[in-house]
Design a protein around this motif. Structure first.
Motif, PDB file in Angstrom:
ATOM      1  N   ASN A 118       0.833  -1.201   0.000  1.00 22.55           N
ATOM      2  CA  ASN A 118       0.000   0.000   0.000  1.00 22.55           C
ATOM      3  C   ASN A 118       0.867   1.250   0.000  1.00 22.55           C
ATOM      4  N   TYR A 129      -4.480   2.647  -0.037  1.00 31.18           N
ATOM      5  CA  TYR A 129      -5.362   1.882   0.839  1.00 31.18           C
ATOM      6  C   TYR A 129      -5.662   0.468   0.314  1.00 31.18           C
ATOM      7  N   TYR A 130      -5.603   0.304  -0.995  1.00 29.57           N
ATOM      8  CA  TYR A 130      -6.008  -0.977  -1.579  1.00 29.57           C
ATOM      9  C   TYR A 130      -4.932  -1.584  -2.483  1.00 29.57           C
TER      10      TYR A 130
END
Length: 505
Positions: A118, A129-130
Motif C-alpha cells: 500500500n 489503501y487498496y
C-alpha cells in the motif's frame, strides 16, 4: 554520428548516468533541457517535447527515446494519468514523422508495475489503501487468464466480469470503481505496447526494448509480457524486440545496442556467478529466473554469451533471497574466503571485467566494495555497479563493460576522467549512500518531520547531512582512484530513496 536522447524521466539515474557514459565515450549527444522534462508525478509537456524533437532531429540521427515520455510525459505519469485512446494515437504519430526524416529509432516502453504494498507515492491515490489487495487480485486474475489460454488480443473488460463473479466474496472490500480503473489502465498499457510492436513490424521503429517494471512471479505483468512475446514470435521480430525485467536502466541497454550496431560487433560475455547453484531462483522485483534475466539483458544490449568471452561478467549473486533487502546484510555472516575468491578471479584476468553486485536489493554488498577498494585495480578496464534491482545493475554494468571493450579495440576514444567520474559516482551512491547513509538519513530526518516518502520539511539540511556522511567514503574512493573531486548532493524526487551526486574537478 549524432544521438538524440529522450529519457524516461528527469532523475539522475535515468538521465545523468546516460549522459556521463556518452561523454566518456566521446559521443555526440543532444537531449532536451531538463526544464522540458517533468517532475515525478508532474508530466512533461509532451507538445513541447514533440516540437523539440521535430526541430532538432535530422536525417541520419540515431534516436534513443522513451515511449512513456513521448506519450505520457514520464514514467510515473504513465501509471496515473487518464489519457484516452485518441490522444495516445495522435502522440504515437510522431514516430512516423521522425522516421520519414530517415532517422534510426531505438525505443523503450515499460509494462506498468503492480506494487505488492500500500502506497500512492508513485501510483494512483487509491493504491495507498487498496494496493496490496489489488495486487493479490491481479495475481488471481493472471492465473484465471492462464487457465483460459486467451490470445494476445485479450480484452480485460470481457474477461473480468466472469472472474469477479467467481471471486466476489474474496475481493468484495475493494470498491468496484477502483477495480475498473486498475484494469482500464492495464489494458491501455497493453494496447499501447501491442501497437508499438506493429511499428517495429512496419519498420518505423528499428529496435524496441520492453521492460517489466517492478514485477513478481505469477503477476499480471508477467502474463502480459508472455502475450506480447507471442505477438513478437508470430511476426518474427525476436531480433528487433527484447522483453525482460527492468525500467530505469533501459536507455543504457539501448545505447549498448546502438554501439554494437554502429561498430558491427557483438562482444561476447563469459559469466561467473558467485553462487551458480542459485541462478534459477527468481530475484525480488523480477518475474523471471536470474539466469534468464542475465541472458536477455546481454542479448538486448547487442552482446552474446560464450564460455571464453571477450568480457568477464562477474555476478555477485545471492544464495537465496530470504535476506535480500540491503538492511539485512549487517545481520548475516561474512565469508572472507568467498571475497578472496572473487579478488583472485579478477586479478588473474587480462580482459574487461564487469562486476554486477546483485547480492542485495537497493545497494552494495559492503564487504565486496571494501575488498575491491583495498586493491589497486584498473578502473578503465574493470567496472562495478550495485544499485536498486538486479536488472538496473545488469543494464549498467553491461553498457560500462561494452564501452570499455570498444575502447580497448580502439573503436571509441575514451575520456578517462569521465569514466572514472561515473565509477566514483557509482561507489558513492551504491555503496556509500544506498548501503549505509540512506538508513542513517531516514532515522535522523524523522526528527525533523520527514518520512520515507519525503524530505521536503528539511531538504536543505538533508543535502548537507548526506554530503557530510559521504565524505569518508569519498576519501577512500579517491585514494583508490588517485583523483579528487568536488561533490554536490541533491534529491531528484525530494525523498530519500534516490540521490543525485554531481562531481566536478
Amino acid at each position: 554520428m549524432r544521438i538524440i536522447f529522450l529519457p524516461i524521466d528527469e532523475r539522475f539515474c535515468t538521465r545523468e548516468y546516460f549522459l556521463i557514459f556518452a561523454k566518456a565515450s566521446g559521443l555526440n549527444i543532444l537531449t532536451p533541457p531538463k526544464e522540458l522534462l517533468g517532475s515525478k508525478k508532474i508530466p512533461a509537456d509532451t507538445n513541447a517535447l514533440k516540437d523539440w524533437l521535430l526541430g532538432n532531429s535530422q536525417e541520419g540521427d540515431n534516436l534513443i527515446l522513451s515511449l512513456d515520455t513521448l506519450i505520457h510525459g514520464g514514467l510515473i505519469p504513465s501509471r496515473i494519468n487518464l489519457l484516452q485512446k485518441p490522444t495516445i494515437n495522435e502522440r504515437l504519430k510522431i514516430l512516423n514523422t521522425l522516421k520519414r526524416k530517415r532517422t534510426v529509432i531505438y525505443l523503450s516502453s515499460t509494462i506498468t508495475r503492480i506494487p505488492t504494498y500500500n502506497s500512492s507515492d508513485e501510483e494512483p491515490d487509491y493504491w495507498e489503501y487498496y494496493g496490496e489487495a489489488l495486487s493479490n487480485l491481479s495475481k488471481d486474475f493472471a492465473k484465471y487468464l492462464e487457465s483460459q489460454d486467451k490470445p494476445q488480443n485479450l480484452s480485460y473488460k470481457n474477461a473480468l466480469p466472469k472472474f469477479m463473479e467467481e471471486h466476489k466474496n474474496k475481493y468484495q472490500e475493494i470498491p468496484e470503481w477502483m477495480i475498473k480503473d486498475f484494469f482500464w489502465r492495464r489494458e491501455r498499457n497493453y494496447n499501447i505496447i501491442q501497437e508499438t510492436v506493429k511499428l517495429v513490424d512496419n519498420r518505423t521503429v528499428d529496435f524496441l526494448n520492453i521492460t517489466l517494471d517492478d514485477n513478481s512471479p505469477g503477476s499480471l505483468s508477467v502474463y502480459e509480457s508472455k502475450q506480447h512475446q507471442k505477438l513478437v514470435n508470430q511476426l518474427g521480430l525476436n531480433e528487433k524486440i527484447s522483453i525482460h525485467p527492468g525500467a530505469d536502466e533501459t536507455s543504457l541497454t539501448l545505447l549498448s545496442r546502438l554501439l554494437c550496431s554502429m561498430f558491427k560487433c557483438s562482444p561476447s560475455f563469459e559469466l561467473f556467478y558467485t553462487h551458480p547453484e542459485s541462478i534459477l531462483l527468481i530475484p525480488p522485483y523480477e518475474g523471471y529466473p536470474l539466469k534468464s534475466s542475465v541472458e536477455t539483458h546481454i542479448e538486448a544490449a547487442g552482446g552474446r554469451i560464450e564460455q571464453k568471452g571477450d568480457i568477464l561478467l562477474l555476478l555477485n549473486n545471492s544464495s537465496d533471497y530470504s535476506s535480500y533487502d540491503i538492511t539485512f546484510q549487517d545481520t548475516l555472516a561474512v565469508s572472507e574466503e568467498a571475497y578472496e575468491t572473487i579478488l583472485e578471479r579478477i586479478k588473474k584476468e587480462d580482459k574487461i571485467i564487469g562486476i554486477a553486485d546483485i547480492k542485495y536489493g537497493n545497494g552494495s554488498d559492503k564487504r565486496l566494495v571494501e575488498k575491491l577498494l583495498e586493491n589497486h585495480l584498473d578502473w578503465l578496464k574493470i567496472n562495478y555497479s550495485g544499485w536498486n534491482t538486479v536488472s538496473n545493475t545488469l543494464g549498467t554494468v553491461i553498457l560500462h563493460s561494452i564501452i570499455q571493450y570498444f575502447a580497448q579495440k580502439n573503436y571509441l576514444k575514451l575520456d578517462a576522467k569521465e569514466l572514472l567520474k561515473i565509477q566514483t559516482i557509482f561507489f558513492l551512491e551504491h555503496w556509500g549512500y544506498q548501503a549505509v547513509v540512506r538508513q542513517q538519513l531516514r532515522e535522523d530526518s524523522a526528527q525533523k518531520g520527514c518520512n520515507i516518502w519525503t524530505l521536503m520539511p528539511a531538504e536543505k539540511w538533508a543535502e548537507e547531512y548526506t554530503r557530510a556522511k559521504l565524505l569518508p567514503f569519498k576519501e577512500v574512493i579517491e585514494k583508490n582512484m588517485k583523483k579528487r573531486w568536488k561533490m554536490e548532493v541533491f534529491f531528484p524526487w525530494h525523498r530519500s530513496f534516490e540521490v543525485g551526486i554531481n562531481l566536478s574537478p
